[in-house]
Design a protein around this motif. Structure first.
Motif, PDB file in Angstrom:
ATOM      1  N   TRP A  70      34.980  27.635 -73.501  1.00  0.00           N
ATOM      2  CA  TRP A  70      35.338  27.778 -72.077  1.00  0.00           C
ATOM      3  C   TRP A  70      36.159  26.730 -71.533  1.00  0.00           C
ATOM      4  CZ3 TRP A  70      30.939  26.397 -74.529  1.00  0.00           C
ATOM      5  CH2 TRP A  70      30.635  25.073 -74.430  1.00  0.00           C
ATOM      6  N   GLN A  71      36.691  26.988 -70.504  1.00  0.00           N
ATOM      7  CA  GLN A  71      37.805  26.167 -69.769  1.00  0.00           C
ATOM      8  C   GLN A  71      37.895  26.724 -68.380  1.00  0.00           C
ATOM      9  OE1 GLN A  71      41.449  26.662 -71.761  1.00  0.00           O
ATOM     10  NE2 GLN A  71      41.903  28.828 -71.016  1.00  0.00           N
ATOM     11  N   ALA A  72      38.083  25.452 -67.493  1.00  0.00           N
ATOM     12  CA  ALA A  72      37.898  25.732 -66.066  1.00  0.00           C
ATOM     13  C   ALA A  72      38.728  24.718 -65.327  1.00  0.00           C
ATOM     14  CB  ALA A  72      36.504  25.494 -65.611  1.00  0.00           C
ATOM     15  N   THR A  73      39.364  25.166 -64.272  1.00  0.00           N
ATOM     16  CA  THR A  73      39.909  24.216 -63.285  1.00  0.00           C
ATOM     17  C   THR A  73      39.043  24.126 -61.944  1.00  0.00           C
ATOM     18  OG1 THR A  73      41.174  26.013 -62.246  1.00  0.00           O
ATOM     19  CG2 THR A  73      42.377  25.021 -64.238  1.00  0.00           C
ATOM     20  N   THR A  74      39.623  23.828 -60.769  1.00  0.00           N
ATOM     21  CA  THR A  74      38.827  23.836 -59.811  1.00  0.00           C
ATOM     22  C   THR A  74      38.916  25.430 -58.953  1.00  0.00           C
ATOM     23  OG1 THR A  74      40.785  23.029 -58.398  1.00  0.00           O
ATOM     24  CG2 THR A  74      39.201  21.526 -59.102  1.00  0.00           C
ATOM     25  N   THR A  75      39.632  26.255 -59.439  1.00  0.00           N
ATOM     26  CA  THR A  75      39.703  27.615 -59.100  1.00  0.00           C
ATOM     27  C   THR A  75      39.802  28.625 -60.158  1.00  0.00           C
ATOM     28  OG1 THR A  75      42.259  27.528 -59.119  1.00  0.00           O
ATOM     29  CG2 THR A  75      41.079  26.910 -57.084  1.00  0.00           C
ATOM     30  N   THR A  76      39.765  28.470 -61.342  1.00  0.00           N
ATOM     31  CA  THR A  76      39.531  29.352 -62.125  1.00  0.00           C
ATOM     32  C   THR A  76      38.630  28.792 -63.412  1.00  0.00           C
ATOM     33  OG1 THR A  76      41.451  28.712 -63.510  1.00  0.00           O
ATOM     34  CG2 THR A  76      41.943  30.393 -61.951  1.00  0.00           C
ATOM     35  N   ALA A  77      37.929  29.863 -64.052  1.00  0.00           N
ATOM     36  CA  ALA A  77      37.138  29.566 -65.099  1.00  0.00           C
ATOM     37  C   ALA A  77      37.131  30.736 -66.077  1.00  0.00           C
ATOM     38  CB  ALA A  77      35.692  29.408 -64.878  1.00  0.00           C
ATOM     39  N   THR A  95      38.044  33.765 -60.637  1.00  0.00           N
ATOM     40  CA  THR A  95      38.930  32.835 -59.711  1.00  0.00           C
ATOM     41  C   THR A  95      38.372  32.826 -58.377  1.00  0.00           C
ATOM     42  OG1 THR A  95      40.785  34.071 -60.940  1.00  0.00           O
ATOM     43  CG2 THR A  95      41.108  33.130 -58.941  1.00  0.00           C
ATOM     44  N   THR A  96      38.291  31.793 -57.814  1.00  0.00           N
ATOM     45  CA  THR A  96      37.610  31.308 -56.579  1.00  0.00           C
ATOM     46  C   THR A  96      38.695  31.502 -55.661  1.00  0.00           C
ATOM     47  OG1 THR A  96      38.063  29.140 -56.744  1.00  0.00           O
ATOM     48  CG2 THR A  96      35.926  30.056 -57.505  1.00  0.00           C
ATOM     49  N   ALA A  97      38.337  31.845 -54.307  1.00  0.00           N
ATOM     50  CA  ALA A  97      39.126  32.158 -53.163  1.00  0.00           C
ATOM     51  C   ALA A  97      39.327  30.505 -52.664  1.00  0.00           C
ATOM     52  CB  ALA A  97      38.598  32.793 -51.989  1.00  0.00           C
ATOM     53  N   ALA A  98      38.867  29.648 -52.853  1.00  0.00           N
ATOM     54  CA  ALA A  98      39.152  28.157 -52.504  1.00  0.00           C
ATOM     55  C   ALA A  98      38.384  27.299 -53.571  1.00  0.00           C
ATOM     56  CB  ALA A  98      38.026  27.714 -51.203  1.00  0.00           C
ATOM     57  N   PRO A  99      38.969  25.994 -53.740  1.00  0.00           N
ATOM     58  CA  PRO A  99      38.652  25.266 -54.735  1.00  0.00           C
ATOM     59  C   PRO A  99      37.104  24.878 -54.924  1.00  0.00           C
ATOM     60  CG  PRO A  99      40.569  24.319 -53.490  1.00  0.00           C
ATOM     61  CD  PRO A  99      39.955  25.384 -52.599  1.00  0.00           C
ATOM     62  N   PHE A 100      36.676  24.662 -56.011  1.00  0.00           N
ATOM     63  CA  PHE A 100      35.272  24.311 -56.306  1.00  0.00           C
ATOM     64  C   PHE A 100      35.221  23.586 -57.525  1.00  0.00           C
ATOM     65  CE2 PHE A 100      30.955  25.122 -57.747  1.00  0.00           C
ATOM     66  CZ  PHE A 100      30.121  24.968 -56.557  1.00  0.00           C
ATOM     67  N   PRO A 101      34.507  22.551 -57.501  1.00  0.00           N
ATOM     68  CA  PRO A 101      34.821  21.553 -58.870  1.00  0.00           C
ATOM     69  C   PRO A 101      33.784  21.804 -60.010  1.00  0.00           C
ATOM     70  CG  PRO A 101      33.621  20.363 -57.202  1.00  0.00           C
ATOM     71  CD  PRO A 101      34.007  21.853 -56.522  1.00  0.00           C
ATOM     72  N   PHE A 102      32.917  22.577 -59.824  1.00  0.00           N
ATOM     73  CA  PHE A 102      31.750  22.649 -60.969  1.00  0.00           C
ATOM     74  C   PHE A 102      31.713  24.044 -61.516  1.00  0.00           C
ATOM     75  CE2 PHE A 102      30.398  19.032 -58.279  1.00  0.00           C
ATOM     76  CZ  PHE A 102      30.631  17.954 -59.321  1.00  0.00           C
ATOM     77  N   LEU A 103      32.675  24.871 -61.876  1.00  0.00           N
ATOM     78  CA  LEU A 103      32.601  26.125 -61.957  1.00  0.00           C
ATOM     79  C   LEU A 103      31.829  26.507 -63.540  1.00  0.00           C
ATOM     80  CD1 LEU A 103      36.216  27.591 -61.209  1.00  0.00           C
ATOM     81  CD2 LEU A 103      33.984  27.709 -59.919  1.00  0.00           C
ATOM     82  N   GLU A 155      38.698  18.133 -56.957  1.00  0.00           N
ATOM     83  CA  GLU A 155      38.602  17.156 -58.155  1.00  0.00           C
ATOM     84  C   GLU A 155      37.532  17.652 -58.956  1.00  0.00           C
ATOM     85  OE1 GLU A 155      39.448  13.282 -55.542  1.00  0.00           O
ATOM     86  OE2 GLU A 155      37.176  13.629 -56.053  1.00  0.00           O
ATOM     87  N   ALA A 156      38.025  18.078 -60.185  1.00  0.00           N
ATOM     88  CA  ALA A 156      37.451  19.097 -61.210  1.00  0.00           C
ATOM     89  C   ALA A 156      36.403  18.358 -61.812  1.00  0.00           C
ATOM     90  CB  ALA A 156      38.240  19.571 -62.285  1.00  0.00           C
ATOM     91  N   ASP A 157      35.107  18.933 -61.665  1.00  0.00           N
ATOM     92  CA  ASP A 157      33.843  18.511 -62.519  1.00  0.00           C
ATOM     93  C   ASP A 157      33.516  17.050 -62.015  1.00  0.00           C
ATOM     94  OD1 ASP A 157      31.970  19.473 -64.445  1.00  0.00           O
ATOM     95  OD2 ASP A 157      32.421  17.842 -65.463  1.00  0.00           O
ATOM     96  N   THR A 158      33.284  16.217 -63.109  1.00  0.00           N
ATOM     97  CA  THR A 158      32.824  14.704 -62.753  1.00  0.00           C
ATOM     98  C   THR A 158      33.957  13.607 -62.314  1.00  0.00           C
ATOM     99  OG1 THR A 158      32.774  14.006 -65.018  1.00  0.00           O
ATOM    100  CG2 THR A 158      30.882  15.003 -64.211  1.00  0.00           C
ATOM    101  N   THR A 159      35.230  14.206 -62.360  1.00  0.00           N
ATOM    102  CA  THR A 159      36.317  13.262 -61.910  1.00  0.00           C
ATOM    103  C   THR A 159      36.187  12.928 -60.401  1.00  0.00           C
ATOM    104  OG1 THR A 159      37.883  15.281 -61.618  1.00  0.00           O
ATOM    105  CG2 THR A 159      37.700  14.128 -63.630  1.00  0.00           C
TER     106      THR A 159
END
Length: 527
Positions: free
Chosen positions: A88-95, A156-164, A471-475
């Motif tokens: 898996w891989q994820a950013t703040t808007t895609t997974a 894909t999210t419509a807004a940033p979310f850090p823990f996808l 800010e992605a995940d635990t960063t």
């Protein structure tokens, strides 16, 4: 597809029973050295019945892991490991998740990427009003798609979310047969999990039977391991004292026990996995017209409290004041309370805020006495009425007129989400495994449009959250902690004590996730 926040039965901020699908837990310690039992039966006690085993409902989510898998899993130490997905891989808007090959549903049909995308879309559709799914999924709109040839599922999210990864990736996946007939999910399972619900009795017991050939559990766990039970029987045992007795006599094999009954179970060779909780999580009603809408008054009242004394009452003599809103083990948990809670002379602070008192008379401002309605329920913690009583005594000594009300759980929920007739509510919770879980309870609209039942409005918190969401995940943990610190400084809420419940095992060993949820493939039965 879009999502909005839907009210759930009893705010997860107070009981948090449905959010135990994520976060950290532990492995049960035991003096058990007897041989393993193959194809045996493990009897597990629950405190309440399960009227629906639909994993997307408010009731079925807590038992979802027996019959359903998620794309990824979280280990007891908080690491993300494989589940249905091998990578898996994820950013703040895609997974994007790549499925393992060879996964089958309980009805024998292969699991495809399209089926997973369909489950994500169904669970996230606000029209379906799925309270259990809401506690797991991101609280922003998202769309899901699939590539069956590549075996990939994307969101894909419509807004940033850090823990996808830790939200979309942890949703129990319902197979197409269940989505075709959602009503069937109340009393049957249609998933890829290690067990299948084979007997449902209203009020319990409920029986699960193991699936042969299963090999896609956490980090590749399978059901061919020695000692893994062939049957799981869930019984309803409402009283902790009764559960303790049954553990000691061998009437049940696994149960969660809190309060003084835990002392009776020490030294009997039982497996034990501790579950961190926050005892006495307290909210202050800031809605217009309530006295605690004044932050200066809130800070003064919090300053007057003996936090160590409250912690001792909450836990039983040796309490530790809580350090954060969530329990230890939650993502981004930090020691925040001591450095940020108001610490001032309460009498001077009240005077500076315009409150006066003549002799032993009432505390007044502009001719109006300070009246506070303090509510709690023993249904969510046996020590909470005593915690509330100590609070009431402290504030009464300052001149406040405090009415302490001990409610049943339905009445407490009604006051929080319907009438709004409270000034302080004292609850108990493991909190959320992710800091984003608290957002709708500390910001946004009040009921019925939202979950912000205390009417919290903290611009600094809102600003920090807006930054952390990018800010992605635990960063982003430092930013999330600054947001929590802003709530503490404003006395928007007060965590009382870090406590613990314990999951005990008779003749068994097992692992748990955050909140005490059992990992089914970890259960082993001994002679």
């Amino acid at each position: 597809m879009s999502r909005r926040t839907l009210p759930v039965p009893l705010a997860a901020a107070v009981t948090a029973t449905a959010v135990t699908l994520t976060g950290c837990g532990g492995t049960a310690r035991s003096s058990t050295t007897t041989p393993l039992v193959d194809h045996g039966t493990v009897r597990i006690a629950g405190s309440s019945e399960t009227p629906s085993f639909n994993p997307y409902s408010a009731f079925g989510a807590s038992q979802a892991r027996f019959g359903y898998d998620s794309l990824v899993n979280v280990t007891p130490d908080g690491a993300v490991v494989s589940g249905l997905a091998s990578s898996w891989q994820a950013t703040t808007t895609t997974a994007t998740f790549t499925l393992r090959p060879g996964i089958t549903c309980s009805d024998g049909t292969p699991l495809t990427a399209s089926a997973v995308a369909r489950a994500l879309a169904y669970a996230g559709d606000p029209a379906n009003q799925l309270a259990g799914a809401q506690t797991v999924l991101p609280n922003v709109p998202f769309t899901a798609s699939a590539d069956d040839r590549a075996g990939t599922v994307s969101a894909t999210t419509a807004a940033p979310f850090p823990f996808l990864t830790r939200t979309l990736g942890l949703l129990p996946i319902v197979c197409p047969a269940g989505l075709d007939r959602p009503q069937s999910l109340d009393r049957a399972t249609q998933g890829t999990g290690p067990y299948v619900l084979t007997r449902y009795t209203p009020g319990g017991p409920y029986e699960f039977t193991v699936r042969e050939g299963y090999h896609w559990g956490p980090a590749g766990a399978d059901t061919a391991q020695p000692g893994l039970p062939a049957r799981i029987v869930l019984s309803v045992v409402p009283q902790a004292s009764t559960a303790a007795n049954l553990l000691l006599t061998g009437g049940i094999d696994i149960a969660s026990v809190n309060g003084p009954d835990r002392a009776r179970l020490t030294g009997h060779g039982l497996a034990a996995a501790d579950v961190a909780t926050v005892v006495g999580l307290t909210f202050f009603n800031q809605r217009p017209g309530r006295p605690l809408a004044d932050p200066a008054l809130r800070r003064a009242l919090v300053s007057a409290l003996d936090r160590q004394g409250l912690a001792n009452v909450a836990v039983g003599g040796t309490g530790r004041p809580a350090t954060d809103f969530g329990a230890p083990g939650a993502v981004c948990h930090a020691d925040l309370a001591d450095a940020n809670l108001p610490a001032q002379d309460a009498v001077e602070a009240l005077r500076a805020a315009g409150w006066t008192r003549v002799g032993d008379g009432p505390l007044t401002k502009d001719g109006h006495p300070l009246r506070l309605r303090l509510i709690t329920s023993p249904d969510i913690g046996p020590t909470l009425p005593s915690v509330a009583e100590l609070m009431a005594r402290t504030w009464t000594a300052l001149g406040a007129d405090v009415t302490q009300v001990t409610e049943g759980l339905p009445a407490l929920v009604n006051a929080m989400y319907q009438t709004g007739d409270f000034d302080i509510v004292v609850g108990s919770t493991p909190g959320f495994a992710l800091p984003v879980g608290f957002i709708p309870f500390f910001s946004g609209p009040t009921p019925a449009q939202g979950l912000n039942f205390a009417g919290v409005a903290n611009p600094e918190y809102d600003a920090m959250v807006a930054q952390a969401l990018h800010e992605a995940d635990t960063t982003g943990c430092d930013t999330w902690n600054r947001a929590s610190a802003a709530l503490l400084r404003s006395a928007d809420a007060l965590p009382i004590a870090d406590g613990r419940n314990t999951v005990y095992g008779h003749r068994t060993t097992f692992a748990t996730t955050f909140g005490g949820q059992l990992v089914p493939t970890s259960i082993r039965l001994h002679q």
